[in-house]
Design an enzyme around this catalytic site. Sequence first.
Site, mmCIF file in Angstrom:
data_model
loop_
_atom_site.group_PDB
_atom_site.id
_atom_site.type_symbol
_atom_site.label_atom_id
_atom_site.label_comp_id
_atom_site.label_asym_id
_atom_site.label_seq_id
_atom_site.Cartn_x
_atom_site.Cartn_y
_atom_site.Cartn_z
ATOM 1 N N PRO A 164 0.838 -1.204 0.000
ATOM 2 C CA PRO A 164 0.000 0.000 0.000
ATOM 3 C C PRO A 164 0.873 1.255 0.000
ATOM 4 O O PRO A 164 1.510 1.584 0.993
ATOM 5 C CB PRO A 164 -0.807 -0.125 1.302
ATOM 6 C CG PRO A 164 0.009 -1.015 2.176
ATOM 7 C CD PRO A 164 0.762 -1.944 1.280
ATOM 8 N N ASP B 295 5.907 2.233 2.061
ATOM 9 C CA ASP B 295 5.000 1.122 2.328
ATOM 10 C C ASP B 295 4.279 1.406 3.642
ATOM 11 O O ASP B 295 4.888 1.377 4.714
ATOM 12 C CB ASP B 295 5.797 -0.178 2.415
ATOM 13 C CG ASP B 295 4.916 -1.413 2.524
ATOM 14 O OD1 ASP B 295 3.743 -1.280 2.937
ATOM 15 O OD2 ASP B 295 5.408 -2.522 2.230
ATOM 16 N N HIS B 296 2.974 1.629 3.559
ATOM 17 C CA HIS B 296 2.210 2.040 4.744
ATOM 18 C C HIS B 296 2.008 0.897 5.737
ATOM 19 O O HIS B 296 1.528 1.111 6.846
ATOM 20 C CB HIS B 296 0.856 2.612 4.324
ATOM 21 C CG HIS B 296 0.393 3.730 5.208
ATOM 22 N ND1 HIS B 296 0.841 3.916 6.495
ATOM 23 C CD2 HIS B 296 -0.488 4.736 4.987
ATOM 24 C CE1 HIS B 296 0.266 4.970 7.031
ATOM 25 N NE2 HIS B 296 -0.551 5.493 6.128
ATOM 26 N N ARG B 297 2.359 -0.325 5.341
ATOM 27 C CA ARG B 297 2.311 -1.426 6.296
ATOM 28 C C ARG B 297 3.432 -1.289 7.326
ATOM 29 O O ARG B 297 3.321 -1.792 8.454
ATOM 30 C CB ARG B 297 2.448 -2.768 5.573
ATOM 31 C CG ARG B 297 1.320 -3.096 4.619
ATOM 32 C CD ARG B 297 1.623 -4.357 3.824
ATOM 33 N NE ARG B 297 2.842 -4.214 3.019
ATOM 34 C CZ ARG B 297 3.306 -5.164 2.227
ATOM 35 N NH1 ARG B 297 2.671 -6.323 2.126
ATOM 36 N NH2 ARG B 297 4.414 -4.973 1.526
#
Length: 487
Positions: free
Chosen positions: A282, A456-458
């Site tokens: 994401p 990466d929003h994770r």
Amino acid sequence: MSRIKEFNLPDLGEGLTEGEILAWLVKVGDVIELNQPIVEVETAKAAVEIPAKWAGQVRSIFHPEGTTVEVGTPIIAIDTDPGAGPIEESTTGAPAGDLPTPSAASLAAVEVAPAEGAVEPGLIGGPAPGGRTAVLVGYGPRTTAAKRRPRKEAAPVPAHAQAPTAPAPVAPVPQPVSPAPAVTAPAVGNGRAGGLVLAKPPVRKLAKDLGVDLATLTGSGPLGSITREDVQRAASGTPAAAEPLTVAAAASFGADREQRIPVKGVRKLTAENMSRSAFTAPHVTEFLTVDVTRAMKALDRLRDRREWRDVRVSPLLLVAKAVLLAVKRHPMVNSTWAGDEIVVKDYVNLGIAAATERGLIVPNIKDAGRLSLRELADAMTDLVQTAKAGRTSPADMSGGTLTITNVGVFGVDTGTPILPPGESAILAFGAVREMPWVHKGKVKPRQVTTLGLSFDHRIIDGELGSKFLRDIGDFLADPEAALLAWT
């Protein structure tokens, strides 16, 4: 033990499955030495020379230049004891000079053994004749005067070596068109003109994502082209109303006005990696505009120093240093999502995107965080020169942990870059421009750039991403002060 050994195309990098034979550096009948470069192969990552695994005489070459060969496929047969006399026909199954396709029986009868003294997979053991040192397969130094030759169409293969080919596709048969009034005619059905489905790439992607077959749609756009609305209506089950279209607009264009470019090599690998990354991680992108006037003046002072006069000094050098220092303050940025865990790296293999004739590649500087500013400058210069010369090895493009893409060299302000697979952040460095800027309460012309950070929003939330980007900006706003405060 068989004296005829067939050499298979080795795995030249992480996950590579095929390579294109660019140029043979030997021919049938040549006597070759151990580790002598015999063929130049282009993979999806680089063009490399492959050295001979055995000394001997070239008996057969199985694939002509321009052929794409899968990893593990025999590409050449070498007689390792040419002085032992003639070889019976049954030994190789073909006379010297032919280009046979190896059969299962011939593969079973030929021993493909590692070189004597090999100490690990892929390593040619022992010194080579002429004092050359052992090298990794595909990574050896150039030891011949051979030059890379232009690509050319694959040479014809003898009839006995050709595999059965699928029948050529049959062109669509034009359907009879009912007579129509001179002014208007029904809309071109199925979004076709001249037998082609007319739809822009974003519309084709939307149709693919929604599972809609474009060939079944009636286009409502210009020339009967299929629009996003047509696809969305089809996906929702809403019928589309056909609109009249002038006969003059229902033009068709022939294949002589189209260009078809095979998707292979760097372009193919890049497409696969970017598609996988875009739909797996994401992405979030943040932007920061920075006054870099002091940084540009610092570069000028650096260039004037005697020990730096022969060094390539560019704004990208300061950006790279800023990224490396910011990683030390925010280690989580330099990490990989591994499903049920996050792998945080204590080393930075800094990728630098480089535009080459073969396409965009991203070699990386190993353990860049341990380098001094001068060592970093030298490493970046070597990286760019090697890439532009087409000599970047697969190893140099593997294992990256964090990447910088310098879109500013193309006059672009910034962008929203896609993460390289396995990385959690990538920084876009935009063009440095002179712009009106409020400095000390007054509007003055200043050197300004815009940074774009995708992450990466994770792994990286908004706070961490913002702090990391802000630290890079602070360094570029005043590098000398940041160096004193951070180190």
